[in-house]
Motif scaffolding. Structure first.
Motif, PDB file in Angstrom:
ATOM      1  N   LYS A  32     -13.123  67.786  38.812  1.00  0.00           N
ATOM      2  CA  LYS A  32     -13.112  68.722  37.822  1.00  0.00           C
ATOM      3  C   LYS A  32     -12.663  68.192  36.429  1.00  0.00           C
ATOM      4  CE  LYS A  32     -11.782  72.844  36.522  1.00  0.00           C
ATOM      5  NZ  LYS A  32     -10.860  74.303  36.601  1.00  0.00           N
ATOM      6  N   SER A  33     -11.448  67.237  36.288  1.00  0.00           N
ATOM      7  CA  SER A  33     -10.517  67.285  35.705  1.00  0.00           C
ATOM      8  C   SER A  33     -12.011  65.576  34.404  1.00  0.00           C
ATOM      9  CB  SER A  33      -9.678  66.396  36.461  1.00  0.00           C
ATOM     10  OG  SER A  33      -9.781  65.078  36.922  1.00  0.00           O
ATOM     11  N   LEU A  34     -12.476  65.116  35.523  1.00  0.00           N
ATOM     12  CA  LEU A  34     -13.224  64.084  35.041  1.00  0.00           C
ATOM     13  C   LEU A  34     -14.504  64.414  34.825  1.00  0.00           C
ATOM     14  CD1 LEU A  34     -12.469  61.375  37.749  1.00  0.00           C
ATOM     15  CD2 LEU A  34     -11.773  61.193  35.220  1.00  0.00           C
ATOM     16  N   GLY A  35     -14.987  65.613  34.744  1.00  0.00           N
ATOM     17  CA  GLY A  35     -16.538  66.006  34.754  1.00  0.00           C
ATOM     18  C   GLY A  35     -17.352  65.631  34.467  1.00  0.00           C
ATOM     19  N   ALA A  36     -16.915  65.430  35.815  1.00  0.00           N
ATOM     20  CA  ALA A  36     -17.831  64.904  36.869  1.00  0.00           C
ATOM     21  C   ALA A  36     -18.275  66.609  38.281  1.00  0.00           C
ATOM     22  CB  ALA A  36     -17.587  63.624  37.970  1.00  0.00           C
ATOM     23  N   LEU A  37     -19.888  65.953  38.362  1.00  0.00           N
ATOM     24  CA  LEU A  37     -20.565  66.905  39.047  1.00  0.00           C
ATOM     25  C   LEU A  37     -20.050  66.605  40.923  1.00  0.00           C
ATOM     26  CD1 LEU A  37     -22.136  69.522  39.205  1.00  0.00           C
ATOM     27  CD2 LEU A  37     -24.193  67.877  39.159  1.00  0.00           C
ATOM     28  N   TYR A  76     -24.256  70.122  30.772  1.00  0.00           N
ATOM     29  CA  TYR A  76     -23.966  71.284  30.098  1.00  0.00           C
ATOM     30  C   TYR A  76     -23.017  72.678  31.397  1.00  0.00           C
ATOM     31  CZ  TYR A  76     -27.837  73.266  33.454  1.00  0.00           C
ATOM     32  OH  TYR A  76     -28.647  73.365  34.762  1.00  0.00           O
ATOM     33  N   VAL A  77     -23.388  72.029  32.544  1.00  0.00           N
ATOM     34  CA  VAL A  77     -22.985  73.076  33.548  1.00  0.00           C
ATOM     35  C   VAL A  77     -21.668  72.781  33.773  1.00  0.00           C
ATOM     36  CG1 VAL A  77     -24.920  72.300  35.888  1.00  0.00           C
ATOM     37  CG2 VAL A  77     -22.732  70.636  35.332  1.00  0.00           C
ATOM     38  N   PHE A  78     -20.685  72.001  32.864  1.00  0.00           N
ATOM     39  CA  PHE A  78     -19.725  72.104  32.451  1.00  0.00           C
ATOM     40  C   PHE A  78     -18.995  73.220  31.881  1.00  0.00           C
ATOM     41  CE2 PHE A  78     -19.223  68.432  35.193  1.00  0.00           C
ATOM     42  CZ  PHE A  78     -18.052  68.366  36.211  1.00  0.00           C
ATOM     43  N   CYS A  95     -32.945  67.804  36.266  1.00  0.00           N
ATOM     44  CA  CYS A  95     -32.433  67.072  37.024  1.00  0.00           C
ATOM     45  C   CYS A  95     -31.994  66.232  35.839  1.00  0.00           C
ATOM     46  CB  CYS A  95     -33.417  65.885  37.741  1.00  0.00           C
ATOM     47  SG  CYS A  95     -32.981  64.498  38.664  1.00  0.00           S
ATOM     48  N   ALA A  96     -32.344  65.857  34.827  1.00  0.00           N
ATOM     49  CA  ALA A  96     -31.967  65.135  33.737  1.00  0.00           C
ATOM     50  C   ALA A  96     -31.204  65.642  32.538  1.00  0.00           C
ATOM     51  CB  ALA A  96     -33.371  64.810  32.396  1.00  0.00           C
ATOM     52  N   LYS A  97     -30.699  66.519  32.980  1.00  0.00           N
ATOM     53  CA  LYS A  97     -29.926  68.033  32.485  1.00  0.00           C
ATOM     54  C   LYS A  97     -28.517  68.194  32.795  1.00  0.00           C
ATOM     55  CE  LYS A  97     -33.437  71.035  29.386  1.00  0.00           C
ATOM     56  NZ  LYS A  97     -33.358  72.293  28.983  1.00  0.00           N
ATOM     57  N   ILE A  98     -29.145  68.444  33.971  1.00  0.00           N
ATOM     58  CA  ILE A  98     -27.946  68.696  34.978  1.00  0.00           C
ATOM     59  C   ILE A  98     -26.967  66.885  35.116  1.00  0.00           C
ATOM     60  CG2 ILE A  98     -27.237  68.301  37.764  1.00  0.00           C
ATOM     61  CD1 ILE A  98     -29.598  70.682  37.856  1.00  0.00           C
TER      62      ILE A  98
END
Length: 406
Positions: free
Chosen positions: A93-98, A379-381, A291-294
């Motif tokens: 979450k802190s890194l913006g990683a999924l 965008y999921v963030f 997939c490209a967006k995620i």
């Protein structure tokens, strides 16, 4: 194999070396030097110590990796417990990683495996019987709730059962950021093959979570067409018949994994579009654009727009295909879709504006593939920070109390 099947980029899972993310990445970079296609990397997290979060930060900020996979299964090797899963989710979450999860209850699977061995069930059918859908559903629910507790997006890889799919549906209905990914094998196969008396035949279908009983496949197709599940992957991880034979006397020793990278576009078209489940536009979305967006590489990938990479396939919906290990473009001597026939075939694959596959011929040299860096905070963030603010505002705490005088 991927280019022959109309896939112009894949994102592979890097397994750390002795827990080291950096060593794992270097190993996979060496493997990728002869890649014919563009590629990116997810990073698996298999342990947790002071070095791992520091390495995660380097992976995201310097190496173009924006997703990390956590194994809730494979007790004694890759599995991590809930405590470490929470720590991993917080760091993602802190890194913006999924955050991605392989969702099976590893402790219960271990018990299930021992139960089968005690019953004298040592063949491939024991694999499916030892890790039933309810264990996938339980782990999926647990991962979803822990992600909600941390308030970070979650990606559930290879959703194979109704049990897991229903947990994802419930979470998404409540507004939680959960992405569900079925894979080709789960959409088109059922577990009857694991009971085949020919070990070589049956063992090639061993993967985790297992291919499920008939009915799960249709339910996953329906969830995909309804938008409950968002995109189709492969969990492509092939082993030849000799390697699968390592578990001839004990299903626990059969290497887990099936093919799908070359077959995905054909089978998804035949199963989902030709059958009338989804539109052609939806087909593009679930096989490419979403997939490209995620993973934050849209519109460079997943689109035909000015400035995009010009990765294009020419697809003939009236042509037909037959899948066979004799004709596929993989070194493996087995194919779990052996003999499957259908409509819709990739005829030309274009990558970076160049024809790379045509008339059954590869027209690109090994090493032509590029490493694609993927930036964090896709965008999921969006809105996660506002949700955090709303949560803090809702606490009505700490309460300012006074001490009564006596």
């Amino acid at each position: 194999a991927a280019l022959a099947g109309g896939t112009t980029m894949h994102i592979d899972f890097v397994i750390p070396v002795n827990g080291s993310l950096t060593a794992g990445l270097e190993s996979y970079k060496r493997k990728a030097q002869k890649s014919c296609m563009d590629y990116g990397f997810h990073m698996a997290i298999t342990k947790w110590d002071d070095d791992v979060p520091r390495e995660m930060e380097i992976m995201v900020k310097q190496d173009g990796i924006n997703s990390f996979k956590f194994f809730m299964a494979y007790k004694g090797s890759l599995m991590i417990n809930d405590d470490l899963l929470i720590e991993g989710f917080k760091k993602c979450k802190s890194l913006g990683a999924l955050a991605m999860v392989h969702a099976e209850n590893g402790d219960a699977v271990f018990e299930g495996q021992q139960r089968m061995i005690d019953l004298g069930i040592t063949g491939p059918e024991g694999h499916a019987l030892s890790r039933p859908p309810l264990l996938e559903g339980e782990a999926t629910a647990r991962a979803i709730r822990l992600a909600r507790f941390v308030n970070t997006p979650l990606y559930v890889v290879h959703v194979m059962s109704i049990d897991a799919m229903e947990e994802i549906a419930k979470a998404r209905k409540s507004g939680q950021r959960v992405i569900g990914e079925p894979v080709v094998s789960g959409l088109v196969l059922n577990d009857s093959v694991l009971w085949d008396p020919d070990f070589t035949f049956a063992s090639k279908y061993v993967m985790s979570p297992p291919i499920r009983a008939a009915g799960h496949d249709k339910a996953l197709q329906g969830a995909l067409s309804a938008g409950v599940l968002q995109l189709v992957g492969t969990d492509h991880c092939t082993f030849n018949s000799t390697q699968k034979g390592l578990g001839i006397d004990d299903f626990r020793k059969i290497p887990n994994g099936v093919n799908g990278l070359e077959e995905r576009m054909h089978l998804v078209w035949d199963t989902m579009v030709e059958s009338g489940h989804i539109s052609v536009t939806d087909y593009v979305r679930i096989t490419s654009t979403e997939c490209a967006k995620i993973f934050n590489i849209y519109p460079r990938k997943g689109a035909i727009l000015p400035g995009s990479d010009a990765d294009i396939i020419i697809f003939n919906p009236n042509s037909s295909f037959t899948i066979s290990a004799q004709s596929h473009h993989s070194r493996s001597d087995t194919n779990v879709y052996e003999g499957v026939k259908g409509k819709g075939k990739v005829e030309v694959t274009i990558a970076g504006g160049r024809i790379v596959w045509e008339n059954g011929q590869l027209k690109v040299v090994p090493g032509a593939g590029k490493y694609i860096e993927m930036a964090p905070f896709s965008y999921v963030f969006d809105g996660i920070d506002k949700a955090d603010s709303n949560y803090l505002a809702s606490l009505r705490a700490p309460v300012q109390r006074f001490k009564s005088s006596t």
